[in-house]
Each structure stands twice: as C-alpha cells, then as structure tokens.
Design an enzyme around this catalytic site. Structure first.
Site, mmCIF file in Angstrom:
data_model
loop_
_atom_site.group_PDB
_atom_site.id
_atom_site.type_symbol
_atom_site.label_atom_id
_atom_site.label_comp_id
_atom_site.label_asym_id
_atom_site.label_seq_id
_atom_site.Cartn_x
_atom_site.Cartn_y
_atom_site.Cartn_z
ATOM 1 N N GLY A 32 0.792 -1.216 0.000
ATOM 2 C CA GLY A 32 0.000 0.000 0.000
ATOM 3 C C GLY A 32 0.827 1.271 0.000
ATOM 4 O O GLY A 32 2.065 1.264 0.057
ATOM 5 N N GLU A 67 -4.621 22.232 4.906
ATOM 6 C CA GLU A 67 -3.893 21.562 3.833
ATOM 7 C C GLU A 67 -4.354 22.122 2.492
ATOM 8 O O GLU A 67 -5.536 22.417 2.303
ATOM 9 C CB GLU A 67 -4.143 20.054 3.849
ATOM 10 N N HIS A 108 1.104 9.671 13.950
ATOM 11 C CA HIS A 108 2.439 10.132 13.556
ATOM 12 C C HIS A 108 2.698 11.583 13.961
ATOM 13 O O HIS A 108 3.848 11.999 14.049
ATOM 14 C CB HIS A 108 2.657 9.935 12.051
ATOM 15 N N HIS A 162 -5.742 13.490 15.361
ATOM 16 C CA HIS A 162 -4.507 14.268 15.459
ATOM 17 C C HIS A 162 -4.626 15.474 16.383
ATOM 18 O O HIS A 162 -3.869 15.621 17.333
ATOM 19 C CB HIS A 162 -4.066 14.750 14.072
#
Length: 476
Positions: free
Chosen positions: A8, A220, A182, A244
């Site tokens: 992926g 974004e 992350h 997040h």
C-alpha cells in the site's frame, strides 16, 4: 516485524523508507527480519518485495539506498495472509525466527533461550483492523512477546471504538497495543513538553490567568481526488480532529507529569480528555470546498465536510474559560501545522500602537510551528524607531533547522516504530483516551450542522471568522 498492507501507499511512502533509515542509523537490532504481507491476490515474491522496497526508498526516503542496501534487503521477505488462510504468513514468520535464532547463535553469546519479539503493523484500511487482529489470535501468531501497531482512525464513533477495543483486547493486552498517531512522533510536537516543563520562563504563565485563547490549526492545500471513497465516508473531523488535533491538545493542556514515562504522561493526557466538555454544535463550522461533489466516487448530495473548525473547552482549574479553537481541512490557502497561544493584554493601555499593526488585531502570541523541522516564535510589542513612544510588532524565533543537526532527526513514523520496538508507549494513544474523545464528539456526530461551501484556496467559509470572534486566526 510483520507489515500488513506492505503493497500500500503508507508502506511505500513512510514505513519501508523509515525502516531503512533506522537500519542505516544503527537503531535496529543486530538481528531482525521484516515480512511484508497482503491478501493473496496482491502477494509478491521475496525478490519482488525487495525490489519494491528499494524503489520506495529511492523515491521517498531521506536516506537513499547505498552500499548497505543489500544487507538490509536480505532481511526482507513476504508472506501473504487472509483471515481464512494465514498459512503463508505463519510459514514466513517461522522461517524468519529460525534465521534470527541461527544468526544469534553464531559467534555470540546466548544465555538460555531467547524469545524473538514480534511487531505487527496494521497499515490496512480501518475496516480490516478487526479481522487482521482476530486472524493473529486464531493463527497463533500473537503471543506474549507480540506487539501490534494500529493506524488511525480508531473507530468512527464511541460504539465502534469500544467494539474495536474489545476485539483487540481479546487477543492483545493493552500493554501490547500501540495506537499510532504520527503527529506525536514529531520532534516539534515533543518540543512542546520541553518548551513548557524545562523552562521556568513559560510554565508559570501556561494557564487561564495569562492565556486567553489557544489555536491548533492544520490546514492543507491538497484536495481528496486520490482518496475520495475513504474521505467521503470519513470527513475532516474523523480524519484529522479526533485522531490528530485532540492528541496535540492533550500535550498543550496537560498538567506536569511526574516523569516522561508512558504511564504518568498518558495519565495526564487522559485527565485533559476527562475535563473536555462535550462539543457544542453551535460552536462548529463544517465546510465543503466547491467542486468536491463533482469528484468521481462522491455522491452529488454529499454532506461530508472537507473542512471543520471547532471550539473546545476544558473545564478544569488551569483552563476554565479559555477557548481552544481547532481547525483542519482540504483545499485551503496553505499547508501548515501551527499551535498559537494568545495572551491577555495589559490592563492599562498607555502606549499608542503603530497604525500598520492596529487593524490586524495582533496581541502577544507564542506560535509553535510543528511541521517538520519546526519552529517556535514569540510575538511581542516593541518601540518603533522615532521620537514618539509608538509600538510595532516584533518577533523572536527559534528554528530547529538553524539550531540542531537536521541529520540527527527521525521522521514521526520512524521514531514511533522505534519506540514500539522498545516497548515504550509514551507517545501512543490509550484506549480510555480514544473512547473519551469519541464520547465528547457524540453531539456533533449525532447532529452535525450543514456544510457550507468555500472556494478552493481560501481559508474556509466566512463563518470560520465568526466562530473565533472576537479573536482572529493566526493563519488568515
């Protein structure tokens, strides 16, 4: 390490290049094996998997393949697996562990038996989390020496989060579960803790008596064409805010932990989530960029938000009355990751503000840019040159790239994979924290306000400015 979803996009862009960087940096064990896995229809030979990994590292890695590549590639293999047929993967794991045991016994000490740790990384669609975990249990691959990394989003609401937790806990103890975000692996996010708790200059003012608002803003410029099917079923709130921005909020708002070990650090984050008030839908703006409904795979009447702005409130002694404004979305004017803390103005205004600065509504602010490599800026008022006592805006800035060797940095995924190998859960989310965030989100999930259109390249619909009034967004 068994990497589910090895064919992926996440594996190609982040995981395989990240593992190679850890190898080159000498941060992996002397003996390790990485086994890629996928359903049988996407199965690769060992040679094809190694070629694919080399291409990924060449294209996306900060550390390009060099003379050390052959040594790394020799530790890569592939084992297909599906819920009804895990046999190829079981065989690959058995062979890898025999190879590790054999290499470990050649020329080196081993006192007694040595159990090989197994780290499973689920880089698969969220709908497959439960079936993969169940397969790990039924096949015997999961044991007391195993750990599992689970990607976001963890559930879609409180009920699905609890159901997934039950499925995971039927196979793994909570101490073996690493729910990865992350964002929390970023050096610049971790620096929030250092900035607050290592500096007596800032921690005493990190409260409602001095701070009047907090913004966590992650716009974004990207659109969603390449992942329209996933995104339309998820939306900006589930994709970014729950997974997040609330995690970053926990770092910003927590009380000082007794140490940076996993339990005290996550206990303090959990207390922040316990103090969060349920989201008030009157303080939410949902936007959808113009043209979104024309994308293939998106229904013509889609009500999915591509941008969201939320006012959150923490009902405790430190933060009572301080609004936290969270914003994220696609097709916005800039790609940034910024925390802004605005401070109260002095009670007596004895200075005249410079006319250029007056319309902007600027105040004293601490601005933490946590996009790698990151920076911290302090904006303040200073005297303008000239005969009169007139003020203008000044700024003092710390930049990671100017202050430390960038070559020493690890990307978020690299750092978190390393911590999972070490068994350190400090930067991973805990079951109770995830459930609590879904719990306070339920009013919004039950009765979302209608989406408002906004132009591609803008900062969202006009109501985003009304949401934050009388304050202003740092990014605008």
């Amino acid at each position: 390490m068994v990497l589910f979803g090895a064919t992926g996009d996440l594996a190609k862009r982040k995981l395989l290049p990240g593992l190679y960087h850890l190898f080159v940096a000498g941060l992996l064990p002397e003996e390790f094996r990485v086994i890629g896995s996928s359903p049988q229809e996407f199965a690769l030979s060992d040679a094809d998997f190694r070629t694919r990994a080399e291409q990924a590292c060449q294209e996306f890695g900060n550390c390009k393949p060099d003379e050390s590549w052959d040594s790394f590639a020799s530790r890569l293999s592939f084992g297909a697996a599906s819920p009804d047929d895990p046999a190829p993967l079981v065989t690959a794991v058995t062979e890898a562990e025999k190879a590790i045991a054999g290499a470990s016994s050649n020329g080196r000490r081993r006192n007694g038996s040595h159990a090989v740790g197994r780290l499973f990384h689920l880089a698969v669609p969220p709908a497959a989390f439960g079936s993969v975990v169940t397969m790990l249990g039924s096949s015997g691959l999961a044991n007391e020496h195993s750990r599992v990394i689970i990607e976001k989003p963890f559930g879609t609401d409180l009920e699905s989060s609890r159901k997934l937790n039950d499925t995971v806990h039927a196979v793994f103890d909570e101490s073996q579960v690493f729910r990865i975000d992350h964002f929390l692996g970023k050096e610049s996010v971790d620096n929030v803790l250092a900035f607050r708790f290592a500096n007596g200059l800032f921690e005493p003012i990190w409260n409602r008596q001095h701070i009047r608002y907090v913004q966590i803003d992650v716009p974004e410029t990207l659109t969603v064409e390449q992942r329209a099917g996933f995104y339309n079923a998820t939306g900006a709130y589930r994709d970014m805010v729950v997974t997040h921005l609330f995690q970053v909020l926990g770092f910003v708002a927590m009380e000082p932990p007794t140490s940076l070990a996993a339990k005290p650090l996550r206990d303090e984050k959990s207390k922040v989530y316990d103090a969060l008030r349920p989201i008030d839908v009157r303080h939410v703006v949902r936007g959808q960029y113009e043209g979104y409904r024309s994308i293939d795979g998106v229904p013509k009447d889609s009500d999915t938000e591509t941008m969201i702005a939320v006012r959150a409130e923490i009902e405790n002694w430190r933060w009572h009355g301080v609004p936290f404004f969270l914003r994220s979305g696609k097709a916005l004017a800039s790609s940034r990751q910024v925390i802004t803390l605005g401070f109260h103005t002095p009670p007596v205004r004895m200075f005249r503000t410079h006319r250029v600065d007056a319309p902007t509504g600027k105040v004293n602010e601490i601005v933490i840019d946590f996009a790698d490599p990151g920076s911290i800026a302090i904006e303040f008022m200073a005297k303008m040159p000239g005969p009169e006592m007139t003020l203008g805006t000044g700024k003092m800035t710390f930049r990671y790239e100017d202050s430390f060797a960038a070559s020493n940095a690890l990307e978020g995924y690299e750092r978190l994979i390393l911590l999972a190998m070490l068994g350190d859960q400090s930067l991973f989310t805990r079951a109770d924290g995830i459930d609590r965030v879904w719990e306070i989100s339920q009013p919004l999930l039950d009765s979302p306000p209608p989406v408002e259109p906004y132009a591609v390249g803008s900062w969202g619909p006009a109501s985003v400015e009304r949401l934050i009034a009388p304050y202003k967004w740092y990014l605008r």
